[in-house]
Design an enzyme around this catalytic site. Structure first.
Site, PDB file in Angstrom:
ATOM      1  N   HIS A  50       4.971  -7.437  -1.085  1.00  0.00           N
ATOM      2  CA  HIS A  50       5.443  -6.054  -0.288  1.00  0.00           C
ATOM      3  C   HIS A  50       6.236  -5.150  -1.003  1.00  0.00           C
ATOM      4  O   HIS A  50       7.452  -5.506  -1.393  1.00  0.00           O
ATOM      5  CB  HIS A  50       6.227  -6.421   0.810  1.00  0.00           C
ATOM      6  CG  HIS A  50       5.524  -7.006   2.345  1.00  0.00           C
ATOM      7  ND1 HIS A  50       4.990  -6.283   3.176  1.00  0.00           N
ATOM      8  CD2 HIS A  50       5.274  -8.490   2.384  1.00  0.00           C
ATOM      9  CE1 HIS A  50       4.399  -6.963   3.857  1.00  0.00           C
ATOM     10  NE2 HIS A  50       4.373  -8.386   3.462  1.00  0.00           N
ATOM     11  N   GLU A  78       7.480  -2.283  -0.624  1.00  0.00           N
ATOM     12  CA  GLU A  78       8.324  -1.726   0.093  1.00  0.00           C
ATOM     13  C   GLU A  78       9.681  -2.514   0.386  1.00  0.00           C
ATOM     14  O   GLU A  78      10.726  -1.867   0.920  1.00  0.00           O
ATOM     15  CB  GLU A  78       7.901  -1.041   1.476  1.00  0.00           C
ATOM     16  CG  GLU A  78       7.766  -1.945   2.452  1.00  0.00           C
ATOM     17  CD  GLU A  78       6.677  -3.011   2.395  1.00  0.00           C
ATOM     18  OE1 GLU A  78       6.044  -3.033   1.470  1.00  0.00           O
ATOM     19  OE2 GLU A  78       6.197  -3.577   3.435  1.00  0.00           O
ATOM     20  N   CYS A  97      -0.383  -5.863   1.611  1.00  0.00           N
ATOM     21  CA  CYS A  97      -0.406  -7.051   2.524  1.00  0.00           C
ATOM     22  C   CYS A  97      -1.764  -7.252   3.367  1.00  0.00           C
ATOM     23  O   CYS A  97      -2.762  -7.491   2.742  1.00  0.00           O
ATOM     24  CB  CYS A  97       0.783  -7.342   3.436  1.00  0.00           C
ATOM     25  SG  CYS A  97       1.372  -8.948   3.612  1.00  0.00           S
TER      26      CYS A  97
END
Lengths: 257, 205
Positions: free
Chosen positions: B187, B189, B80
């Site tokens: 993202h 994650e 990001c």
């Protein structure tokens, strides 16, 4: 193509998930962590955890459950309720939440929106708006302290003016909770959402009223919202997320399978 | 050992949990020694570009990270705003970026000014990866979706730095690479199975 988001909302009180019917008569429906995990596995695109008592009774609320959720789920989640300062928000984000949502504190201190934006970036600042159609005035008006019936009150703001103001201050997303529809499962407030969509340039999430799968199709196709939030239909198993996604895809809505 | 660079920004917990679930050795790096021990680095980032750059520049780990990446070719992935930091500069701020992937970060809002699309770009979107991009190994090209949350995007100087594209009003590079330096705008994650596979691929480079 960007997918429309399905967002189960888990109302939390004292670390337990409760469900609300027009914000009253709560019953505990489950432990927060396994529920969060279950929704992530079932295909929820995002989760919202709403600490329903925090904003209205003024006490400091234990939010350690945020960290426990961050440990088990790998989809985005937002925490709402009782976030009154940049420091409060910082703690929640540090524990692993992706976004924070503010409602009554934003009404009390609109500058908080700008401060959160400047500190954490626009993308993690969500503003929740409780909007009620006032029959007497014929207008949608913003209410605050909706977590506690005895303190719930009408604000000076018309919903459309407040939507414009929070965008000006730097909100990154708006969750519009249509109170007349909340918990009654008669469908989202399409007329209101459509009118707000026209003046909302940040992602808009519909909240309040989901009862059937068709309601989701309607809210995406008619009001063009970015996401639809719902609680009891998911918590009570009235709608399975996998079936809902299959139906929405069949209806031509852009959805993450 | 994968090191999550903890320079005071970003949510490291999600990466930590994910790698632990995969039984891949991972640590939160807070000292230059940690950086020296790692054979892969993750540079997270959220919020304002300048704020992230200032924190990174002030970090005790900065020199070690620069040395490991630019002299010893240790793989690093920026996530990001961490990806945006790899550029020369960003329209969001005035601080110079690291410049490891030549390019500039542009305002998505300006790029989409002629559209009615909501900003920021938030949610799950399709990602189309370049053939043979190692980070996207074992992905189904027809079903690759990641979670995005951003208002700025990376514009690489050369097309071959782009590893994957995403469409939101414009087509933009959502994953870049130059040598051992990688970056993704989305993202991983927070992208469920897709993100898990991508971070696994990074670990296995």
């Amino acid at each position: 193509m960007l997918a429309k988001r399905l967002i189960p909302c888990l109302d939390v009180r004292d670390g337990k998930v409760v469900k609300g019917v027009q914000f009253r008569n709560h019953e505990i429906i489950g432990d927060i962590v396994p529920l969060a995990q279950r929704y992530a596995e079932a295909g929820a695109d995002e989760l919202v955890f709403y600490d329903i008592t925090a904003s209205s009774d003024g006490r400091v609320v234990d939010k350690s459950w945020v960290r426990r959720i961050a440990e088990v789920i790998d989809i985005p989640f937002c925490v709402a309720g009782g976030i009154k300062s940049v420091a409060d928000a910082g703690k929640i984000l540090e524990m692993g939440a992706d976004k924070v949502s503010i409602n009554s504190p934003a009404l009390a201190n609109p500058q908080l929106i700008a401060e959160l934006n400047a500190t954490f970036g626009q993308q993690c600042v969500v503003v929740g708006i409780d909007s009620f159609f006032d029959v007497a005035s014929g207008q949608y008006q913003v209410y605050q302290f909706t977590g506690d019936e005895s303190r719930t009150q009408k604000t000076q703001w018309l919903t459309r003016d407040w939507v414009a103001e929070v965008q000006r201050l730097g909100a990154g997303e708006i969750v519009l909770n249509c109170m007349n529809q909340d918990g009654v499962r008669q469908g989202y407030d399409l007329a209101q959402l459509k009118s707000i969509r026209d003046l909302c340039r940040v992602p808009l999430i519909a909240s309040g009223g989901a009862g059937t799968m068709q309601h989701f199709t309607e809210v995406f196709s008619t009001a063009d919202v970015d996401g639809a939030l719902a609680a009891s239909v998911f918590h009570k198993g009235i709608i399975q997320i996998s079936e809902l996604k299959a139906k929405l895809i069949a209806d031509g809505i852009s959805i993450r399978p | 050992m994968i090191a999550l660079i903890d320079y005071g920004i970003g949510n490291l917990q999600a990466f930590l949990n994910l790698y632990q679930r995969l039984h891949i050795p991972v640590m939160v790096a807070t000292t230059p020694e940690h950086i020296e021990q790692a054979d892969k680095l993750i540079l997270p980032g959220v919020g304002h570009f300048d704020h992230a750059m200032q924190l990174f520049n002030a970090s005790v780990m900065k020199d070690a990270v620069v040395r490991r990446v630019t002299e010893q070719n240790v793989p690093i992935i920026g996530i990001c705003v961490g990806m945006q930091m790899l550029a020369f500069s960003s329209e969001e701020g005035v601080e110079p970026g690291l410049g490891w992937v030549p390019g500039r970060v542009r305002s998505l809002k300006n790029a989409l000014a002629h559209t009615q699309l909501p900003m920021p770009h938030m949610g799950w979107n399709d990602v189309v990866a370049a053939k043979d991009a190692p980070l996207f190994k074992s992905f189904n090209p027809d079903d690759t979706r990641f979670y995005f949350l951003h208002s700025y995007y990376f514009e690489p100087e050369q097309a071959d730095f782009c590893m994957a594209r995403c469409d939101y009003g414009i087509s933009f590079s959502c994953a870049v690479r130059k040598g051992n330096v990688f970056g993704v705008q989305f993202h991983p994650e927070k992208s469920h199975h897709f993100g898990e596979q991508l971070l696994k691929n990074f670990a296995e480079l």
